[in-house]
Motif scaffolding. Structure first.
Motif, short mmCIF file in Angstrom:
data_model
loop_
_atom_site.label_atom_id
_atom_site.label_comp_id
_atom_site.label_asym_id
_atom_site.label_seq_id
_atom_site.Cartn_x
_atom_site.Cartn_y
_atom_site.Cartn_z
N SER A 297 -3.09 0.65 -5.42
CA SER A 297 -3.71 -0.53 -4.82
C SER A 297 -4.21 -0.27 -3.40
O SER A 297 -4.87 -1.13 -2.82
N GLY A 298 -3.87 0.89 -2.83
CA GLY A 298 -4.44 1.24 -1.52
C GLY A 298 -3.46 1.23 -0.36
O GLY A 298 -3.86 1.34 0.80
N LYS A 299 -2.16 1.17 -0.66
CA LYS A 299 -1.16 1.07 0.43
C LYS A 299 -1.15 2.32 1.31
O LYS A 299 -1.20 2.24 2.54
N SER A 300 -1.08 3.47 0.64
CA SER A 300 -1.05 4.71 1.43
C SER A 300 -2.36 4.92 2.19
O SER A 300 -2.37 5.47 3.29
N THR A 301 -3.46 4.45 1.59
CA THR A 301 -4.75 4.57 2.27
C THR A 301 -4.74 3.77 3.57
O THR A 301 -5.26 4.23 4.59
N PRO B 228 0.84 -2.76 -6.61
CA PRO B 228 0.92 -1.76 -7.69
C PRO B 228 0.42 -0.40 -7.23
O PRO B 228 -0.27 -0.28 -6.22
N SER B 229 0.77 0.58 -8.02
CA SER B 229 0.32 1.94 -7.73
C SER B 229 -1.21 2.00 -7.71
O SER B 229 -1.86 1.40 -8.57
N TYR C 157 -13.47 7.13 -0.89
CA TYR C 157 -13.19 8.56 -0.76
C TYR C 157 -14.41 9.36 -1.18
O TYR C 157 -15.26 8.84 -1.92
N GLU D 184 6.98 4.30 1.64
CA GLU D 184 8.03 4.48 0.63
C GLU D 184 9.24 5.23 1.18
O GLU D 184 9.65 6.24 0.61
N HIS E 105 7.95 -0.16 -3.12
CA HIS E 105 7.81 -0.66 -4.48
C HIS E 105 8.96 -1.56 -4.86
O HIS E 105 8.94 -2.19 -5.90
N ALA F 51 -10.90 2.87 -2.53
CA ALA F 51 -9.47 2.60 -2.35
C ALA F 51 -9.26 1.23 -1.70
O ALA F 51 -8.31 0.52 -2.03
N THR G 270 -14.13 7.11 -5.24
CA THR G 270 -13.10 6.09 -5.46
C THR G 270 -13.12 5.07 -4.32
O THR G 270 -13.09 5.44 -3.15
N LYS H 213 -2.93 5.88 6.09
CA LYS H 213 -3.76 7.01 6.55
C LYS H 213 -4.82 6.54 7.54
O LYS H 213 -5.16 7.25 8.50
N1 LIG Z 1 -7.79 11.87 -1.07
C1 LIG Z 1 -8.22 11.06 -2.06
N2 LIG Z 1 -9.37 11.34 -2.68
C2 LIG Z 1 -9.84 10.52 -3.65
N3 LIG Z 1 -9.21 9.42 -4.07
C3 LIG Z 1 -8.04 9.09 -3.49
C4 LIG Z 1 -7.49 9.90 -2.45
N4 LIG Z 1 -6.33 9.34 -2.07
C5 LIG Z 1 -6.17 8.23 -2.82
N5 LIG Z 1 -7.18 8.06 -3.68
C6 LIG Z 1 -7.38 6.98 -4.62
O1 LIG Z 1 -7.44 5.78 -3.88
C7 LIG Z 1 -6.74 4.73 -4.54
C8 LIG Z 1 -5.66 4.18 -3.65
O2 LIG Z 1 -4.69 5.21 -3.42
P1 LIG Z 1 -3.42 4.99 -2.53
O3 LIG Z 1 -2.77 6.31 -2.40
O4 LIG Z 1 -3.82 4.30 -1.27
O5 LIG Z 1 -2.56 4.03 -3.43
P2 LIG Z 1 -1.06 3.51 -3.21
O6 LIG Z 1 -1.15 2.06 -3.15
O7 LIG Z 1 -0.43 4.20 -2.07
O8 LIG Z 1 -0.37 3.96 -4.58
P3 LIG Z 1 1.16 4.43 -4.82
O9 LIG Z 1 1.95 3.18 -4.86
O10 LIG Z 1 1.07 5.09 -6.15
O11 LIG Z 1 1.52 5.36 -3.72
C9 LIG Z 1 -6.22 5.35 -5.83
O12 LIG Z 1 -7.12 5.03 -6.86
C10 LIG Z 1 -6.23 6.81 -5.57
O13 LIG Z 1 -6.45 7.53 -6.75
#
Ligand SMILES: Nc1ncnc2c1ncn2[C@@H]1O[C@H](COP(=O)(O)OP(=O)(O)OP(=O)(O)O)[C@@H](O)[C@H]1O
Ligand SMILES: [Mg+2]
Lengths: 228, 297
Positions: free
Chosen positions: A39-43, A36-37, A11, A163, A195, A17, A15, A46
């Motif tokens: 870990s990059g799932k939402s990334t 885990p939270s 990002y 989720e 989760h 991701a 970060t 996207k």
């Molecule tokens: N727009 C952004 N800008 C900077 N860092 C980001 C952004 N979105 C996510 N991150 C970071 O990227 C990493 C992965 O985030 P992501 O949202 O993919 O996690 P996740 O697995 O979906 O977590 P959760 O289970 O909490 O939803 C995290 O460290 C988060 O802080």
């Protein structure tokens, strides 16, 4: 088909991701993605819908290469992917039916198509008799079913859910998963981020686990097995 | 674009406009003001120009010949006068002809009917090429022997006055228009930004399901278009009323009633066309600039 090859996502704030993630999902599969939270799932999601660009590596979704996709191509990619979020994202001042109309209009569907398709998807999610209600007049589970119906409207080949049961009690959550399973049985590829370990373990499906931006396990039927 | 989409966009656009009544009102007000100022200066310029054209048509000065010259000697001046710069042609008018002209202008005044030709002077009617050089030409004509200082009648002051009005109106017009255009576009853009802000969830959903930027843009373009259209229509009727009011007060005023005013009826098509064009340009320009940022990602 979805294919991510050695994907790195950094990002703008630095970060990392995703750190060299590789994953392939065939047409017609049902896949849970856990981890885990942070870990990059939402990334991953996207990336799949063209909301962010990969820093390195290849991302291919339903024939669209996301690495250097032209901006005007993204809407057409998104029509092949129905997306569902934890917070439903319905328009509060429109009825269930009008929410559906809105989504179909947005991709240029005509009135005939709209009249035919909406009753079909509402029936599929079991809400045919609640189409005149506002979202605020529905339970959380019902609202999520509206969101699923909307995701199905344009007949996508893939459904991606981030989720989807995060706001629901266990019984409603199970209902939603069963519905997604049924949609998968009709031929749609389904990727569900969740989760909820217990929920995942009630299904005998492929489970992909992420940790620190990598796939650490990928196998059938259980949550938590380490990749060898 | 299909028919049902067209109506959908138009309805959404109109809904947005009425939903932000106050901002829409402000946007229309500023745009109308812009159009009115622009229109007023343009109409002043048009009128100044029309008067100049009138004067150019009788673009003539009179040069009176020294009383001591005989008719023969006076006629001999023609070549000298024609040789002066900026002179198109000269016509000799003898004192007899001058008297007859004068008498025919006042056929009812018995007193004038037995005048002696001797009280008139021989004269030349001199046509000019360029009315803008009237005073230089006048000076040169006065240098011709047999004419002399103070014996050339010209409307140089009036001509210079109208030229100034036309030029000033032109410059002020362009300066004001550019400033006001920017202000109007800015206000309309902000009105529409309000709508995009109200509708950010809907825009996000549209993008999620795969709406193209073009589709998302249309309702906002219509909103801007409608704002511009309303402004143009209101502005046109206000401009018309204003113009009629000015025309009437000029007619009622003895000292300035000689000014000929171009009737609004001769120009309304152009005024309407320009108002519509500029109004829509402002409206659509404003809406496009409002949503440009929104459509990235
Ligand atoms: N727009 C952004 N800008 C900077 N860092 C980001 C952004 N979105 C996510 N991150 C970071 O990227 C990493 C992965 O985030 P992501 O949202 O993919 O996690 P996740 O697995 O979906 O977590 P959760 O289970 O909490 O939803 C995290 O460290 C988060 O802080
Ligand atoms: Mg997440």
């Amino acid at each position: 088909m979805i294919r991510l090859t050695d994907v790195v996502k950094e990002y703008p704030n630095g970060t990392h991701a995703l750190n060299g993630l590789t994953l392939e999902i065939q047409d017609g599969e049902f896949v849970f993605m856990v981890g885990p939270s942070g870990s990059g799932k939402s990334t991953v999601i996207k990336l799949l819908i063209g909301e962010v660009e990969p820093t390195e590596g290849k991302v291919v979704v339903n024939g669209f290469s996301l690495r250097n996709i032209r901006e005007r191509q993204i809407p057409y990619l998104r029509r092949t992917v129905g997306v569902i979020f934890q917070d439903f994202r319905l328009i509060e001042h429109k009825t269930v039916y009008d929410n559906m109309v809105f989504a179909m209009r947005a991709v240029g569907a005509g009135p005939k198509e709209i009249k035919k398709r909406i009753p079909y998807v509402l029936d599929l999610v079991g809400l045919e008799n609640k189409s005149r209600r506002l979202p605020s007049e529905l339970s959380g589970g019902e609202q999520q079913r509206v969101a699923i119906a909307r995701a199905l409207l344009n007949n996508p080949s893939t459904i991606i859910a981030d989720e989807p049961t995060g706001n629901l009690d266990p019984a409603r959550s199970l209902e939603i998963m069963r519905l997604l399973e049924r949609i998968n049985a009709l031929g749609t590829t389904v990727l569900v981020v969740t989760h909820e370990k217990d929920l995942v373990n009630r299904f005998d499906k492929r489970v992909v686990m992420l940790e620190r931006g990598r796939v650490v396990s990928d196998g059938k039927g259980y949550y938590g097995r380490r990749a060898q | 674009m299909s028919r049902h989409n067209f109506f959908y966009f138009a309805r959404e656009g109109a809904y947005n406009m009425f939903n932000h009544g106050f901002m829409s009102f402000a946007a229309i007000g500023v745009t109308v003001a812009c159009l009115l100022i622009m229109g007023t200066f343009t109409l002043v310029a048009v009128n100044a120009n029309a008067m100049l054209e009138d004067m150019e048509q009788k673009n003539q000065v009179l040069a009176f010949v020294d009383e001591n010259l005989t008719e023969e000697e006076a006629r001999a001046l023609a070549d000298d006068l024609e040789a002066v710069d900026n002179v198109r042609g000269v016509t000799f008018i003898s004192r007899e002809e001058a008297m007859e002209n004068f008498q025919s202008k006042y056929p009812d005044e018995e007193l004038y009917q037995d005048l002696e030709p001797e009280i008139f002077r021989h004269r030349y009617a001199i046509d000019l090429v360029d009315i803008g050089k009237m005073s230089e030409t006048k000076a040169k004509l006065e240098q011709v022997p047999g004419i002399g200082e103070g014996n050339v009648n010209a409307y140089e002051d009036e001509a210079a006055g109208f030229i100034t009005i036309r030029n000033v109106a032109g410059v002020v017009c362009i300066a004001l228009i550019s400033i006001l255009l920017l202000v109007s576009v800015f206000i309309i853009a902000n009105t529409i930004k309000l709508t995009t802000f109200d509708r950010r969830d809907e825009i996000a959903i549209m993008k999620m399901v795969g709406a193209t930027n073009g589709f998302i843009r249309w309702p906002f373009v219509y909103e801007g278009f409608l704002l511009g259209l309303f402004s143009a229509v209101i502005g046109f009727f206000l401009q018309w009323g204003l113009y009629e009011m000015v025309t009437r007060s000029v007619d009622a005023n003895d000292t300035i009633r000689l000014i000929r005013i171009v009737p609004f009826g001769d120009m309304w098509v152009y005024v309407a066309g320009i108002f519509l064009g500029v109004g829509m340009l402002i409206g659509v320009g404003g809406s496009l600039s409002a949503i440009r940022k929104f459509l990235q990602v």
